[in-house]
Design an enzyme around this catalytic site. Sequence first.
Site, PDB file in Angstrom:
ATOM      1  N   HIS A  18       0.822  -1.217   0.000  1.00 25.78           N
ATOM      2  CA  HIS A  18       0.000   0.000   0.000  1.00 25.78           C
ATOM      3  C   HIS A  18       0.860   1.273   0.000  1.00 25.78           C
ATOM      4  O   HIS A  18       0.458   2.289  -0.567  1.00 25.78           O
ATOM      5  CB  HIS A  18      -0.958  -0.021   1.199  1.00 25.78           C
ATOM      6  CG  HIS A  18      -1.997  -1.100   1.074  1.00 25.78           C
ATOM      7  ND1 HIS A  18      -2.608  -1.695   2.149  1.00 25.78           N
ATOM      8  CD2 HIS A  18      -2.526  -1.710  -0.031  1.00 25.78           C
ATOM      9  CE1 HIS A  18      -3.472  -2.604   1.722  1.00 25.78           C
ATOM     10  NE2 HIS A  18      -3.433  -2.632   0.406  1.00 25.78           N
ATOM     11  N   HIS A  41      -8.396  -7.381  -7.606  1.00 29.34           N
ATOM     12  CA  HIS A  41      -8.745  -8.252  -6.477  1.00 29.34           C
ATOM     13  C   HIS A  41      -8.889  -7.313  -5.278  1.00 29.34           C
ATOM     14  O   HIS A  41      -7.986  -7.181  -4.464  1.00 29.34           O
ATOM     15  CB  HIS A  41      -7.653  -9.282  -6.196  1.00 29.34           C
ATOM     16  CG  HIS A  41      -7.402 -10.249  -7.316  1.00 29.34           C
ATOM     17  ND1 HIS A  41      -6.705  -9.907  -8.450  1.00 29.34           N
ATOM     18  CD2 HIS A  41      -7.749 -11.561  -7.467  1.00 29.34           C
ATOM     19  CE1 HIS A  41      -6.635 -10.965  -9.259  1.00 29.34           C
ATOM     20  NE2 HIS A  41      -7.259 -11.990  -8.672  1.00 29.34           N
ATOM     21  N   GLU A 118     -14.118  -7.617  -7.636  1.00 25.74           N
ATOM     22  CA  GLU A 118     -14.043  -8.554  -6.502  1.00 25.74           C
ATOM     23  C   GLU A 118     -15.040  -9.676  -6.766  1.00 25.74           C
ATOM     24  O   GLU A 118     -16.200  -9.417  -7.055  1.00 25.74           O
ATOM     25  CB  GLU A 118     -14.359  -7.807  -5.190  1.00 25.74           C
ATOM     26  CG  GLU A 118     -14.538  -8.672  -3.967  1.00 25.74           C
ATOM     27  CD  GLU A 118     -13.347  -9.599  -3.650  1.00 25.74           C
ATOM     28  OE1 GLU A 118     -12.202  -9.132  -3.559  1.00 25.74           O
ATOM     29  OE2 GLU A 118     -13.591 -10.816  -3.493  1.00 25.74           O
ATOM     30  N   ASP A 143     -14.822 -12.166 -12.159  1.00 25.05           N
ATOM     31  CA  ASP A 143     -13.469 -12.724 -12.106  1.00 25.05           C
ATOM     32  C   ASP A 143     -12.476 -11.662 -12.607  1.00 25.05           C
ATOM     33  O   ASP A 143     -12.725 -10.982 -13.614  1.00 25.05           O
ATOM     34  CB  ASP A 143     -13.399 -13.967 -12.994  1.00 25.05           C
ATOM     35  CG  ASP A 143     -11.960 -14.406 -13.198  1.00 25.05           C
ATOM     36  OD1 ASP A 143     -11.306 -14.791 -12.211  1.00 25.05           O
ATOM     37  OD2 ASP A 143     -11.469 -14.318 -14.346  1.00 25.05           O
ATOM     38  N   ASP A 164      -3.730  -8.292  -7.295  1.00 27.22           N
ATOM     39  CA  ASP A 164      -3.360  -8.717  -5.937  1.00 27.22           C
ATOM     40  C   ASP A 164      -4.147  -9.972  -5.533  1.00 27.22           C
ATOM     41  O   ASP A 164      -5.002  -9.927  -4.659  1.00 27.22           O
ATOM     42  CB  ASP A 164      -3.665  -7.539  -4.982  1.00 27.22           C
ATOM     43  CG  ASP A 164      -3.287  -7.837  -3.548  1.00 27.22           C
ATOM     44  OD1 ASP A 164      -2.492  -8.769  -3.304  1.00 27.22           O
ATOM     45  OD2 ASP A 164      -3.799  -7.128  -2.657  1.00 27.22           O
TER      46      ASP A 164
HETATM   47  N1  SAM Z   1      -6.219  -5.841  -2.791  1.00 22.20           N
HETATM   48  C1  SAM Z   1      -6.690  -5.964  -1.414  1.00 22.20           C
HETATM   49  C2  SAM Z   1      -5.920  -4.995  -0.549  1.00 22.20           C
HETATM   50  O1  SAM Z   1      -4.752  -4.705  -0.858  1.00 22.20           O
HETATM   51  O2  SAM Z   1      -6.477  -4.482   0.423  1.00 22.20           O
HETATM   52  C3  SAM Z   1      -6.541  -7.371  -0.890  1.00 22.20           C
HETATM   53  C4  SAM Z   1      -7.057  -8.425  -1.805  1.00 22.20           C
HETATM   54  S1  SAM Z   1      -6.950 -10.049  -1.223  1.00 22.20           S
HETATM   55  C5  SAM Z   1      -5.258 -10.409  -1.217  1.00 22.20           C
HETATM   56  C6  SAM Z   1      -7.529 -10.959  -2.606  1.00 22.20           C
HETATM   57  C7  SAM Z   1      -9.001 -10.764  -2.932  1.00 22.20           C
HETATM   58  O3  SAM Z   1      -9.272 -11.365  -4.208  1.00 22.20           O
HETATM   59  C8  SAM Z   1      -9.965 -11.425  -1.958  1.00 22.20           C
HETATM   60  O4  SAM Z   1     -10.862 -10.470  -1.470  1.00 22.20           O
HETATM   61  C9  SAM Z   1     -10.692 -12.493  -2.799  1.00 22.20           C
HETATM   62  O5  SAM Z   1     -12.057 -12.633  -2.448  1.00 22.20           O
HETATM   63  C10 SAM Z   1     -10.567 -11.917  -4.192  1.00 22.20           C
HETATM   64  N2  SAM Z   1     -10.600 -12.903  -5.296  1.00 22.20           N
HETATM   65  C11 SAM Z   1     -10.222 -14.209  -5.274  1.00 22.20           C
HETATM   66  N3  SAM Z   1     -10.311 -14.737  -6.509  1.00 22.20           N
HETATM   67  C12 SAM Z   1     -10.711 -13.747  -7.338  1.00 22.20           C
HETATM   68  C13 SAM Z   1     -10.947 -13.653  -8.741  1.00 22.20           C
HETATM   69  N4  SAM Z   1     -10.777 -14.722  -9.550  1.00 22.20           N
HETATM   70  N5  SAM Z   1     -11.355 -12.490  -9.249  1.00 22.20           N
HETATM   71  C14 SAM Z   1     -11.515 -11.380  -8.443  1.00 22.20           C
HETATM   72  N6  SAM Z   1     -11.324 -11.404  -7.104  1.00 22.20           N
HETATM   73  C15 SAM Z   1     -10.919 -12.568  -6.557  1.00 22.20           C
END
Ligand code: SAM
Length: 278
Positions: A18, A41, A118, A143, A164
Amino acid sequence: MNYRHAYHAGNFADVVKHALLTLVLAHLQRKETPFCVVDTHAGTGCYDLAGVEAGKTGEAQDGIVALLAAGPLPPLLDDYVAAVRSVNAGWPTLRYYPGSPRIARHMLRPQDRLALVELHPEDADQLRREFRHDPQVGVHMQDAYTALKALLPPKERRGLVLIDPPFEVKDEFRRIVKGLGEALRRWPNGIYGVWYPIKDPEPVERFLAEIASLGRPCFTAELMRHAGDNPDRLNGTGLVILNPPWQLADKLAELLPVLCDKLGAAGGSRLRWLAGEE
Ligand code: SAM
């Protein structure tokens, strides 16, 4: 989809990721023309550090809590610290930690835009509730890699894509490289930031070599929480930046050792160009 970022919010990897995110966005702010941030993500906007999930792991203690207790902090962290403070207005101590959506939102000017992607229905719902009155923020329950095809290139033609993933699936490295390749065909000049965990170093090095072969200038910034390479724990955190803004690498070279020191990262830090200009 079992991964919930609430267990990890504010940990050392979030701090590095961040802080770097704010540096890239500060660079984009230098020109008046609008920019767009695509967060593939997104997780949710804000995490309660007094909540059950954060309490179970206590990971923020070695991350944002340690950083804020270790002042004074360099000016390069001003935007990041301000973003963290912005979700804690009215709280005497640190209660909430902003996710990437809130950090990016903190850095937008009125002409800029944020697209949040998300897939988890609960997190996507929470994002929709949080940003429902905000015309600069769009939420897409989709996705990540499908969304990249739909959202790129953004009409602003300037901005950042943050990738991410939770690394729950074994072939996440492969999916990222494929998704990035397609994204770069649509938007070759966008800035891309890709987070990755450092556990076993071998697959990480293969992944970085594949990213380097995508044909864009890129470097990676890594901070090792632990010395050694025990593959069963998160030894370190990495962020690759493709098409990096001018002088970002210099700023990071200055910031990473400070973060190492403040976070007590035993394994040190390094910044490596993978392709293109030094
Ligand atoms: N980027 C956020 C942050 O820095 O605060 C943290 C994200 S966390 C590491 C990963 C996120 O990706 C989770 O909330 C999960 O639900 C989501 N996720 C998992 N598979 C995904 C996909 N195929 N497409 C989009 N989101 C996805």
